[in-house]
Write a protein that holds these residues in place. Structure first.
Motif, PDB file in Angstrom:
ATOM      1  N   ALA A  44       0.807  -1.212   0.000  1.00 49.58           N
ATOM      2  CA  ALA A  44       0.000   0.000   0.000  1.00 49.58           C
ATOM      3  C   ALA A  44       0.847   1.272   0.000  1.00 49.58           C
ATOM      4  O   ALA A  44       1.882   1.346   0.658  1.00 49.58           O
ATOM      5  CB  ALA A  44      -0.919   0.001   1.223  1.00 49.58           C
ATOM      6  N   ALA A  47       0.408   3.161   3.639  1.00 50.49           N
ATOM      7  CA  ALA A  47       0.630   2.048   4.547  1.00 50.49           C
ATOM      8  C   ALA A  47       0.548   2.481   6.008  1.00 50.49           C
ATOM      9  O   ALA A  47       0.813   3.635   6.357  1.00 50.49           O
ATOM     10  CB  ALA A  47       1.995   1.423   4.284  1.00 50.49           C
ATOM     11  N   GLU A 156       0.202  -5.353   2.883  1.00 51.02           N
ATOM     12  CA  GLU A 156      -0.934  -4.435   2.885  1.00 51.02           C
ATOM     13  C   GLU A 156      -1.365  -4.061   1.460  1.00 51.02           C
ATOM     14  O   GLU A 156      -0.528  -3.801   0.603  1.00 51.02           O
ATOM     15  CB  GLU A 156      -0.663  -3.176   3.702  1.00 51.02           C
ATOM     16  CG  GLU A 156      -0.448  -3.456   5.175  1.00 51.02           C
ATOM     17  CD  GLU A 156      -0.360  -2.204   6.033  1.00 51.02           C
ATOM     18  OE1 GLU A 156      -0.588  -2.324   7.254  1.00 51.02           O
ATOM     19  OE2 GLU A 156      -0.056  -1.113   5.501  1.00 51.02           O
ATOM     20  N   ALA A 158      -5.372  -2.786  -0.560  1.00 50.90           N
ATOM     21  CA  ALA A 158      -6.823  -2.856  -0.690  1.00 50.90           C
ATOM     22  C   ALA A 158      -7.183  -3.897  -1.744  1.00 50.90           C
ATOM     23  O   ALA A 158      -6.327  -4.371  -2.499  1.00 50.90           O
ATOM     24  CB  ALA A 158      -7.383  -1.491  -1.073  1.00 50.90           C
ATOM     25  N   SER A 161      -6.015  -2.818  -5.908  1.00 48.67           N
ATOM     26  CA  SER A 161      -4.769  -2.069  -5.774  1.00 48.67           C
ATOM     27  C   SER A 161      -3.745  -2.585  -6.763  1.00 48.67           C
ATOM     28  O   SER A 161      -3.844  -3.707  -7.267  1.00 48.67           O
ATOM     29  CB  SER A 161      -4.215  -2.186  -4.348  1.00 48.67           C
ATOM     30  OG  SER A 161      -3.766  -3.503  -4.090  1.00 48.67           O
ATOM     31  N   LEU A 188      -6.973  -2.141   4.394  1.00 48.79           N
ATOM     32  CA  LEU A 188      -5.659  -2.391   3.812  1.00 48.79           C
ATOM     33  C   LEU A 188      -5.228  -3.848   3.933  1.00 48.79           C
ATOM     34  O   LEU A 188      -4.200  -4.234   3.371  1.00 48.79           O
ATOM     35  CB  LEU A 188      -4.598  -1.481   4.450  1.00 48.79           C
ATOM     36  CG  LEU A 188      -4.625  -0.014   4.015  1.00 48.79           C
ATOM     37  CD1 LEU A 188      -3.492   0.753   4.671  1.00 48.79           C
ATOM     38  CD2 LEU A 188      -4.522   0.110   2.493  1.00 48.79           C
TER      39      LEU A 188
END
Length: 215
Positions: A44, A47, A156, A158, A161, A188
């Motif tokens: 992510a 994050a 992490e 979504a 993503s 996440l």
């Protein structure tokens, strides 16, 4: 800055697993690193502190085990993984696969990081100098990360993503995919938990990755 064509001895052979390998690579740094065994760490951009900590621990442990950590120079997990490798000092490096021309660092706040990677590791891109950031560049960058790596570790992400795009391309290419599990109600963690449901290997620690790849 240099260029590598598919005929060059340092052009990554693993790119030939792609149906659309780059016709020309732009590189800045130590091109001999392209022959090293690599593990990708992605995740992510926004994050959590926990995710950033995991990125650092995984990157440094995998680097010390002899793998070259690669990522996409993005905010969050990518940047944390690159920095962690460089923090280990002489003898350790990292590769950043960029979604822009190498003279147009994105995100711009990673300019110093990119310069450090060029000095100690390697920057690569399929985009010529002067090409800026476009949304469609980054999924294409992700396919290069997936192709280069023996395995991809997702920390992490979504459910929708770029990290999951990288993981799914890696799976299609026959690479190993690892995901760190997380609390089911945190957005996440949704992507990683979904990857595990779909067959990615659960990684509670770098040991889980090393045991799989060092067999």
């Amino acid at each position: 800055m240099q260029t590598l064509s598919p005929a060059h001895p340092h052009y990554p052979k693993r790119f030939h697993d792609l149906y659309d390998p780059p016709k020309l690579l732009y590189i800045d740094g130590d091109q001999t690193l392209l022959a090293r065994p690599m593990i990708a760490i992605v995740g992510a951009r926004m994050a959590t502190p926990t995710g950033m900590h995991h990125a650092r621990v995984f990157a440094q442990t995998l680097s010390k085990a002899g793998f070259l950590v690669i990522s996409g120079l993005a905010r969050g997990i990518d940047g944390a993984a690159h920095r962690a490798c460089l923090e280990l000092g002489p003898g350790f490096s990292t590769i950043a696969v960029c979604g822009t021309g190498l003279d147009r660092v994105y995100p711009p706040e990673h300019l110093n990081l990119a310069q450090s990677i060029a000095a100690e590791g390697l920057l690569i891109s399929e985009h010529q100098p002067g090409v800026g950031a476009k949304a469609f560049h980054f999924p294409r960058r992700n396919r290069l990360i997936a192709a280069l790596a023996l395995g991809v570790v997702v920390i992490e992400g979504a459910e929708r993503s770029g990290s999951l795009i990288t993981a799914r391309i890696a799976c299609e290419l026959g690479r190993e995919v690892f995901a760190l599990p997380g609390a089911i109600h945190h957005p996440l963690n949704a992507g990683c938990n979904r990857l595990i449901q779909e067959g990615a290997k659960l990684a509670n620690s770098p040991k889980d990755v090393l045991e799989e790849l060092l067999i």
